[in-house]
Design an enzyme around this catalytic site. Structure first.
Site, PDB file in Angstrom:
ATOM      1  N   ASP A  90       0.863  -1.176   0.000  1.00 15.67           N
ATOM      2  CA  ASP A  90       0.000   0.000   0.000  1.00 15.67           C
ATOM      3  C   ASP A  90       0.899   1.225   0.000  1.00 15.67           C
ATOM      4  O   ASP A  90       2.029   1.196   0.489  1.00 15.67           O
ATOM      5  CB  ASP A  90      -0.941  -0.018   1.212  1.00 15.67           C
ATOM      6  N   ASP A 125      -3.580   7.197  -3.714  1.00 17.20           N
ATOM      7  CA  ASP A 125      -4.977   7.641  -3.808  1.00 17.20           C
ATOM      8  C   ASP A 125      -5.354   8.431  -2.558  1.00 17.20           C
ATOM      9  O   ASP A 125      -4.638   8.395  -1.554  1.00 17.20           O
ATOM     10  CB  ASP A 125      -5.901   6.424  -3.972  1.00 17.20           C
ATOM     11  N   ALA A 192     -11.423   3.765   1.176  1.00 14.11           N
ATOM     12  CA  ALA A 192     -12.111   4.646   2.137  1.00 14.11           C
ATOM     13  C   ALA A 192     -13.363   4.030   2.741  1.00 14.11           C
ATOM     14  O   ALA A 192     -14.335   4.722   3.035  1.00 14.11           O
ATOM     15  CB  ALA A 192     -12.436   5.988   1.481  1.00 14.11           C
ATOM     16  N   CYS A 275     -13.446 -22.955  19.549  1.00 16.78           N
ATOM     17  CA  CYS A 275     -12.880 -22.898  18.197  1.00 16.78           C
ATOM     18  C   CYS A 275     -12.019 -24.136  17.980  1.00 16.78           C
ATOM     19  O   CYS A 275     -11.342 -24.599  18.901  1.00 16.78           O
ATOM     20  CB  CYS A 275     -12.049 -21.622  18.080  1.00 16.78           C
ATOM     21  N   CYS A 277      -9.294 -24.408  16.185  1.00 19.75           N
ATOM     22  CA  CYS A 277      -7.912 -24.174  15.744  1.00 19.75           C
ATOM     23  C   CYS A 277      -6.918 -24.759  16.745  1.00 19.75           C
ATOM     24  O   CYS A 277      -7.265 -25.082  17.875  1.00 19.75           O
ATOM     25  CB  CYS A 277      -7.652 -22.688  15.504  1.00 19.75           C
ATOM     26  N   CYS A 280      -6.570 -23.032  20.230  1.00 22.93           N
ATOM     27  CA  CYS A 280      -7.705 -23.203  21.140  1.00 22.93           C
ATOM     28  C   CYS A 280      -7.869 -24.630  21.641  1.00 22.93           C
ATOM     29  O   CYS A 280      -8.436 -24.859  22.708  1.00 22.93           O
ATOM     30  CB  CYS A 280      -8.986 -22.737  20.462  1.00 22.93           C
TER      31      CYS A 280
HETATM   32  N1  GUN Z   1      -6.297   1.223   3.347  1.00 17.85           N
HETATM   33  C1  GUN Z   1      -7.550   1.363   3.826  1.00 17.85           C
HETATM   34  N2  GUN Z   1      -8.266   2.192   3.033  1.00 17.85           N
HETATM   35  C2  GUN Z   1      -7.460   2.582   2.036  1.00 17.85           C
HETATM   36  C3  GUN Z   1      -7.657   3.426   0.902  1.00 17.85           C
HETATM   37  O1  GUN Z   1      -8.722   3.992   0.664  1.00 17.85           O
HETATM   38  N3  GUN Z   1      -6.581   3.574   0.061  1.00 17.85           N
HETATM   39  C4  GUN Z   1      -5.395   2.952   0.304  1.00 17.85           C
HETATM   40  N4  GUN Z   1      -4.391   3.140  -0.567  1.00 17.85           N
HETATM   41  N5  GUN Z   1      -5.184   2.162   1.361  1.00 17.85           N
HETATM   42  C5  GUN Z   1      -6.221   1.974   2.216  1.00 17.85           C
HETATM   43 ZN    ZN Z   2      -8.928 -20.816  17.852  1.00 17.30          ZN
END
Ligand code: GUN
Ligand code: ZN
Length: 483
Positions: A90, A125, A192, A275, A277, A280
Site C-alpha cells: 500500500d 490515492d 475509504a 474454536c 484451531c 484453542c
Molecule cells: N487502506 C484502507 N483504506 C485505504 C484506501 O482507501 N486507500 C489505500 N491506498 N489504502 C487503504
Molecule cells: Zn482458535
C-alpha cells in the site's frame, strides 16, 4: 509482468477465481493479512504454512524504516519478509487519511514500491472520509484519478492497482469505477470504507460497493481495502469483492479480543475457547489468558478463524449456498442485518450475475423472499403457458374441469408440474408455511394473472391462506381446500 483474473465459480455476485500476478497464483476470495515488519505477531512464513497465498504491507513503513529500508531495496520484499507468495504494497494513503499529509509524492511511492519488488503496486490515492461533502469528494476523486493516470503513464508495465474512491456518493463511486475500468485495470481496490466498517455503517457500505461495482467490469478483481472482520466477508463477497486485507487479527489480539465468525469476544470474559484451531485446542481460556505468549497466540487464533471463514465462503460459492451464509452471518449484528437488507434491495441488479441453477435453496425467514432466486422465478412466471380456466392448487390434488392446473410453492408461487424437479422449486426446502412466504408466492401468482387477462384463475387453498390470497391477488376465485 501482468495481473489477470479468471472466474471459476459464481454465486450471487460473488465468485471463486484465480488471480494471477506475474507467475504466482492466488485463489480468491482471498485474505491478505497486513504485515507490519516491525511487529510481526505472526511471521509471513507461518502465514504461508497456514495457506496464505498473498499478503499486504505498507511501503510507507519500509520507506521510513532505518532497519529495513536498505535491505528491502537491496534484496527485495520477499527476501526481507521471507515470503514467496504475492506481496501487495500500500502506498501510504491510509497514513495520509489518518495523520494528514504524508511527505511522499505519487511518483516517489510508485518508484519505491517497484524498487522493493512489490507484486502489486498502489498509487497514492486519497481516501475521502464519509463525512466529506460532495464537493470535497469530487475534488479528491479527481486528484486520485490524476494520480492513477500518472501511474499508468510513468510505469506502463507495472502491476498497478486502480483504487476506486468517491466518498459516500454513489454516482461518484460508479463514475470512479468506470474511469478505473476505462484505464484497463484488472485489479481495483475499493477505498475509504474503513470508517464505514468501524462504525458499522453496513448499509452505506453496501451502497458504496455496489455503486463501484456497477462501474467496474465483472472481469476485474475487486479488493476491499481494510476489510475487516470475518463476520462481514460473506456480505462483501456476495457483492462481488474478491480480496480483503486485514490487520484485525493483530489489532484485536493487542486489545485482548478473540475473533469468531459472528463477532469478537473479550478474552478476559471467556470461560471456554469455542474454536477448533490448534491454539484453542491446545490450552484452556485460563491458560491462554496467563500465557506470556498470549498476544501472539491470540493473533494466531484470530488469523486461523479469519482464513477459515474465507475457505467457508469459497466452499459456499461452489455449493451455491452463499445466500444462506450471508443470512447466517448478517444476523450476528443488527447493523449487519441492515447491510443484508440493503443487499436484498438490490436483488434485481445481483440477479444478472447469479447462477440460474444451484444445488439447494433453504428458506430462512422473511428475508429469503427477496432473494435473487425468488425474484428470477417471479420474472419467468408470466411466461408459463396457461389455458382459459386455470386452477392453482396449494395441496397438489388432481382436479378435473380446468384447462391448466398449476401447483403452488412459496415463496416462489405457481408452477407447472414439469418444473417440479428443477431449480428452484425442486431443490428448495421450506419449513411450515408462514404469511411472508405465502405472500411472496402470491406476488408470483399475481404476475401470472396480470400476464393473462384472458384467463380465469381459481385458487384452491385452506382457510388459513384464503385471506392472504384475496388480499394479494384481487380478482381470483378462492375455493376451500375441502371442495
Ligand atoms: N487502506 C484502507 N483504506 C485505504 C484506501 O482507501 N486507500 C489505500 N491506498 N489504502 C487503504
Ligand atoms: Zn482458535
Amino acid at each position: 509482468m501482468a495481473i489477470t483474473f479468471e472466474v471459476i465459480h459464481k454465486d450471487i455476485a460473488g465468485r471463486v477465481g484465480k488471480l494471477r500476478v506475474n507467475d504466482k497464483m492466488v485463489r480468491t476470495p482471498a485474505l491478505l493479512p497486513v504485515v507490519n515488519p516491525h511487529l510481526p505477531l505472526v511471521t509471513p512464513r507461518e502465514m504461508q504454512e497456514m495457506g496464505v497465498e498473498a499478503l499486504i504491507t505498507n511501503a510507507y513503513i519500509f520507506r521510513r524504516s532505518e532497519k529495513f529500508h536498505d535491505q528491502a531495496i537491496a534484496d527485495g520484499l520477499h527476501s526481507v519478509l521471507d515470503f514467496d507468495g504475492v506481496i501487495m504494497t500500500d502506498s501510504g494513503s491510509f497514513q495520509l487519511s489518518v495523520y494528514g499529509e504524508v511527505e511522499v509524492s505519487n511518483q516517489e511511492t510508485l518508484e519505491f514500491q517497484q524498487a522493493i519488488r512489490s507484486d502489486i503496486v498502489v498509487p497514492l490515492d486519497i481516501p475521502t472520509p464519509p463525512d466529506a461533502g460532495r464537493e470535497r469528494a469530487a475534488r479528491e476523486l479527481a486528484t486520485t484519478m490524476e494520480r492513477i493516470r500518472e501511474a499508468r503513464e510513468l510505469f506502463p508495465d507495472a502491476n498497478l492497482a486502480g483504487p476506486v474512491q468517491g466518498g459516500i456518493f454513489t454516482d461518484l463511486r460508479e463514475e470512479a469505477g468506470q474511469a478505473v475500468q476505462d484505464l484497463g485495470f484488472a485489479f481495483a481496490p475499493i477505498g475509504a470504507v474503513v470508517p464505514l466498517m468501524e462504525s458499522y455503517r453496513y448499509k452505506d457500505l453496501v451502497q458504496v460497493v455496489l455503486a463501484a461495482k456497477r462501474g467496474l467490469s465483472p472481469a476485474t478483481a475487486v479488493h476491499l481495502f481494510g476489510a475487516g472482520h470475518p463476520s462481514m466477508f460473506a456480505l462483501a463477497v456476495a457483492m462481488g469483492c474478491d480480496l480483503f486485507d486485514s490487520a484485525a487479527y493483530a489489532l484485536f489480539a493487542r486489545e485482548g479480543r478473540y475473533i469468531t465468525p459472528h463477532g469478537s469476544l473479550k478474552l478476559d470474559e471467556l470461560a471456554e475457547l469455542p474454536c477448533p484451531c490448534r491454539v484453542c485446542r491446545s490450552m484452556t481460556a485460563e491458560e491462554l489468558r496467563k500465557s506470556p505468549d498470549r498476544e501472539r497466540l491470540l493473533a494466531l487464533h484470530n488469523l486461523h478463524v479469519t482464513l477459515a471463514e474465507i475457505a467457508r465462503i469459497r466452499q459456499a460459492i461452489q455449493d451455491g449456498t452463499l445466500w444462506e451464509l450471508v443470512d447466517e452471518r448478517c444476523r450476528s449484528h443488527p447493523l449487519l442485518l441492515n447491510g443484508y437488507r440493503e443487499l436484498l434491495a438490490h436483488a434485481a441488479e445481483l440477479e444478472q450475475d447469479d447462477p440460474v441453477s444451484k444445488r439447494r435453496f433453504f428458506y430462512r425467514g422473511s428475508e429469503t423472499c427477496r432473494r435473487t432466486e425468488v425474484l428470477r422465478f417471479h420474472e419467468v412466471i408470466p411466461r408459463i403457458p396457461v389455458g382459459e380456466r386455470v386452477l392453482v392448487t396449494f395441496d397438489g390434488r388432481e382436479t378435473p374441469g380446468f384447462d391448466t392446473v398449476l401447483n403452488f410453492k412459496p415463496p416462489f408461487g405457481p408452477y407447472p408440474v414439469e418444473l417440479a424437479e428443477t431449480f428452484p422449486v425442486g431443490q428448495s426446502e421450506v419449513p411450515d408455511w408462514d404469511d411472508d412466504m405465502v405472500r411472496s408466492g402470491c406476488a408470483g401468482l399475481r404476475a401470472l394473472v396480470e400476464a393473462h387477462p384472458e384467463s380465469r384463475f381459481t385458487v384452491r387453498c385452506s382457510d388459513e391462506w384464503a385471506r392472504i390470497v384475496r388480499e394479494e391477488v384481487p380478482g381470483v376465485e378462492v375455493l376451500d381446500e375441502q371442495v
